[in-house]
Design an enzyme around this catalytic site. Structure first.
Site, PDB file in Angstrom:
ATOM      1  N   GLU A  95      40.323  39.893  57.045  1.00  0.00           N
ATOM      2  CA  GLU A  95      41.476  40.797  56.877  1.00  0.00           C
ATOM      3  C   GLU A  95      41.005  42.225  56.616  1.00  0.00           C
ATOM      4  O   GLU A  95      41.604  43.180  57.107  1.00  0.00           O
ATOM      5  CB  GLU A  95      42.409  40.300  55.768  1.00  0.00           C
ATOM      6  N   TYR A 100      40.362  34.980  69.220  1.00  0.00           N
ATOM      7  CA  TYR A 100      39.456  35.082  68.076  1.00  0.00           C
ATOM      8  C   TYR A 100      38.007  34.787  68.480  1.00  0.00           C
ATOM      9  O   TYR A 100      37.149  35.649  68.453  1.00  0.00           O
ATOM     10  CB  TYR A 100      39.852  34.077  66.984  1.00  0.00           C
TER      11      TYR A 100
HETATM   12  N1  BES Z   1      46.606  39.026  62.077  1.00  0.00           N
HETATM   13  C1  BES Z   1      46.234  37.683  61.898  1.00  0.00           C
HETATM   14  C2  BES Z   1      47.391  36.748  61.780  1.00  0.00           C
HETATM   15  C3  BES Z   1      48.325  36.784  62.980  1.00  0.00           C
HETATM   16  C4  BES Z   1      47.844  36.894  64.274  1.00  0.00           C
HETATM   17  C5  BES Z   1      49.686  36.675  62.794  1.00  0.00           C
HETATM   18  C6  BES Z   1      48.717  36.922  65.347  1.00  0.00           C
HETATM   19  C7  BES Z   1      50.559  36.703  63.862  1.00  0.00           C
HETATM   20  C8  BES Z   1      50.072  36.829  65.152  1.00  0.00           C
HETATM   21  C9  BES Z   1      45.295  37.513  60.715  1.00  0.00           C
HETATM   22  O1  BES Z   1      44.378  38.544  60.589  1.00  0.00           O
HETATM   23  C10 BES Z   1      44.482  36.285  60.994  1.00  0.00           C
HETATM   24  O2  BES Z   1      43.797  36.300  61.974  1.00  0.00           O
HETATM   25  N2  BES Z   1      44.549  35.278  60.160  1.00  0.00           N
HETATM   26  C11 BES Z   1      43.750  34.090  60.312  1.00  0.00           C
HETATM   27  C12 BES Z   1      42.507  34.288  59.514  1.00  0.00           C
HETATM   28  C13 BES Z   1      41.280  33.621  59.961  1.00  0.00           C
HETATM   29  C14 BES Z   1      40.942  33.747  61.407  1.00  0.00           C
HETATM   30  C15 BES Z   1      40.099  34.058  59.110  1.00  0.00           C
HETATM   31  C16 BES Z   1      44.566  32.932  59.812  1.00  0.00           C
HETATM   32  O3  BES Z   1      45.674  33.170  59.332  1.00  0.00           O
HETATM   33  O4  BES Z   1      44.142  31.803  59.870  1.00  0.00           O
HETATM   34 ZN    ZN Z   2      43.041  38.517  62.276  1.00  0.00          ZN
END
Ligand code: BES
Ligand code: ZN
Length: 618
Positions: free
Chosen positions: A311, A396
């Site tokens: 984050e 990712y």
């Molecule tokens: N920004 C994302 C969450 C997100 C992405 C919400 C796309 C809606 C649409 C956040 O930074 C994220 O990637 N969270 C991951 C964290 C992990 C990869 C470390 C999660 O929530 O699992």
């Molecule tokens: Zn993210």
């Protein structure tokens, strides 16, 4: 006359420049006419009404015209009641006409507002509805303290429009100010500068001076207390979680410093963490100055803090340099996963960073098998679809692997310089995949010829699955775990002789994830007896273990499974379990029973995802 001509010419040049500044394709997921007139600053005046589960108040837009003769302002909304719209010109406010269109299932209802000539500002009076997809309203029982209600927003990708009428596109940015009123025993908080003092009158003021995309506007309220951790970092949480969170995340300042060393100054002043109740549907959300964090990563041993690195990394990739449309999400998440891992390496060492790469790589390979081919492309096509439905590990981990590939080919030093310059050159701007490719070609590929071809870049970005030149991260530490596992399966060693006492959470995760899919129940139960995995308090270990046991239909985990699914609302931890359960018709009644109990506690987003899984079965 001549001066008028010159004036007109200047205006034309300025207009052309502004228009060509938005050099990417129209964002399909917004109805707004942001290519004609943009809202550059918004002011929110909101009351949080917990009884009605509504935000009530107004949003004021400051407008900048990009074309001449624009006669309407189009905003995005979804499930919002509009009371009245006013426009401001010549020093006065007056009511103006508006039309709220039929609701589109993906984009919501387009709000078209008449713009009398010279309108500089528009104010919309509205309330959100209890079913707003971007808000969750929790009853006291769903919180740690059990005494006060709690609410929070989750606006990414296109949910900001469910709690404020706005040009909901990441292609544009707004600064914002807000005055928020709530009952005096609760504290509201936003992704903005604020005074951490608790106000007796329930009135709070917020300012976000830097321009941000609308999906980063965030709000929460509850019995939220404050604990400072370091110069730039603090925890906001219910008092019950404050100390444990501060201990778990005490390295956050070191993470900021590691990241600054690599990619340049942290540009958002402070970096605080808001710890949410367990129904938060994500691991974390990078709301600027104030990441929203699931409590499921408070493991007591800092084993899951890569989430914080992630984050925080968004403060560069995502918040500073933003994907222009949701097709370009990999520019946010892939870069962030890469930066996250570099931060982990700086703060916790190479061995841990490599283990995390290897686990992510394994997860991606498994996930790729089950995805439609088209959804394994980085530059995904999502026109006509809800971005939430296209969500996967592809942006990712495939994104991260692409950057690791570039790092390996160009060498760390040159690649680091490239990335740091990329963040600086695009600070506070949006960028799409074509812009990025062009920038990459000019600043890396052509500058160091013969290392990577544009054909290779194209394969990474536009072709499905993983290219054959992909890095394949592996870890020596995991190789040892694997050989112990092999010895146990060939009956050469007893479980009690495997040196697990010093295993990290990562080694456990590797071990569980790599047990053979056809492992016998007897072996599963021997493992459990020896290592108490069903009772693991580490939520990632419990998740991996429960998933395997569902696949092997081991009834021994059922009680724990039900507890887990009812107490956690984080999609990544529960959705795979529901999917696995629903693969077996015989488990439908059992799964339905769990879901009936768990559903009311889940976020609307998690409910939507899991409802769809059940519907597929009907
Ligand atoms: N920004 C994302 C969450 C997100 C992405 C919400 C796309 C809606 C649409 C956040 O930074 C994220 O990637 N969270 C991951 C964290 C992990 C990869 C470390 C999660 O929530 O699992
Ligand atoms: Zn993210």
């Amino acid at each position: 006359m001549r001066s008028l001509l010159i004036f007109k010419l200047i205006i034309t040049i300025v207009t052309l420049q502004t228009v060509s500044a938005s050099k990417f394709d129209k964002d399909w997921h917004t109805y707004s006419n942001y290519q004609e007139v943009v809202s550059t600053h918004v002011d929110l005046q909101l009351t949080i009404d917990f009884d009605k589960k509504q935000l009530n108040g107004s949003i004021e837009h400051e407008l900048k015209y990009l074309r001449k003769g624009v006669q309407e302002l189009v905003l995005d909304t979804r499930d919002i009641d509009i009371h009245r719209v006013e426009s401001y010109r010549g020093g006065e406010w007056s009511d103006t006409d508006f039309v709220l269109a039929e609701r589109d299932p993906v984009r919501g209802s387009k709000l078209t507002i008449a713009l009398p000539r010279m309108t500089k500002r528009v104010k919309v009076h509205y309330n959100s509805r209890p079913e707003a997809s971007g808000l969750q309203w929790l009853s006291p029982i769903q919180t740690a303290g059990k005494k006060h209600p709690f609410m929070f927003s989750q606006s990414q990708a296109i949910h900001a429009r469910s709690w404020m009428p706005i040009q909901d596109t990441p292609a544009m940015r707004v600064s914002y100010t807000a005055d928020v009123q709530t009952s005096s025993d609760l504290r509201p908080i936003m992704s903005a500068e604020n005074d951490p003092k608790w106000n007796k009158n329930g009135n709070y003021h917020f300012e976000m001076p830097q321009p941000i995309p609308t999906y980063l506007i965030a709000i929460a309220a509850g019995n939220i207390h404050y604990k400072k951790m370091s110069k730039q970092t603090a925890i906001y949480a219910e008092p019950e979680l404050l100390d444990a969170s501060a201990a778990e995340f005490e390295d956050t300042q070191a993470m900021i410093e590691a990241s600054e060393k690599l990619y340049g100054k942290y540009r958002w002043t402070d970096y605080d963490l808001l710890i949410l109740p367990p129904s938060f549907p994500f691991g974390g959300m990078e709301n600027p100055r104030l990441s929203f964090i699931t409590p499921t990563v408070i493991a007591g041993d800092k084993s899951l803090v890569s989430l914080i690195a992630h984050e925080l990394a968004h403060s560069w990739s995502g918040n500073l340099v933003t994907n222009a449309t949701w097709r370009d999400l990999w520019l946010n998440e892939g870069f962030t996963s890469y930066v996250e891992n570099r931060i982990m390496e700086e703060v916790y060492g190479k061995e841990r960073a490599v283990m995390e790469q290897a686990l992510a790589y394994q997860d991606l390979k498994k996930e790729l098998i089950g995805l439609p081919k088209a959804d394994t492309i980085l530059h995904i096509t999502i026109e006509g679809r809800d971005p939430d439905d296209a969500f996967s590990g592809v942006p990712y981990t495939k994104g991260q692997l692409f950057l690791m590939f570039l790092e390996q080919r160009f060498g760390r030093q040159d690649f680091d310089t490239f990335l740091k310059t990329y963040f600086n050159d695009h600070a506070f701007k949006s960028i799409d995949t074509a812009n990025f490719t062009e920038y990459l070609e000019e600043n890396l590929i052509n500058r160091f010829p013969g290392k990577v071809s544009m054909k290779e870049v194209d394969v990474w970005i536009n072709q499905p699955m993983l290219p054959s030149n992909s890095p394949r991260p592996s870890s020596d530490v995991f190789d040892k775990v694997q050989s112990h596992m092999n010895s146990w399966f060939s009956n050469d060693v007893k479980l009690s002789n495997i040196p697990t006492q010093k295993w990290t959470v990562h080694e456990w995760l590797y071990f569980i994830n790599n047990l053979p899919m056809d492992i016998k129940l007897d072996r599963l139960n021997r493992l459990d007896k020896q290592f108490k995995l069903t009772q693991s308090t580490n939520n990632e270990i419990a998740h991996a273990w429960l998933l395997l046991n569902i696949k092997r239909s081991n009834p021994a985990v059922n009680t724990r499974l039900a507890d887990y699914m009812i107490s956690i609302g984080r999609r990544k931890l529960i959705v795979p379990l529901y999917k696995a359960l629903l693969e077996d018709k015989n488990k439908l009644a059992f799964t339905q029973k769990i879901y009936d109990k768990a559903r009311p506690g889940y976020h609307p987003l998690a409910q939507g995802t899991i409802d769809a899984l059940f519907e597929k079965k009907d």
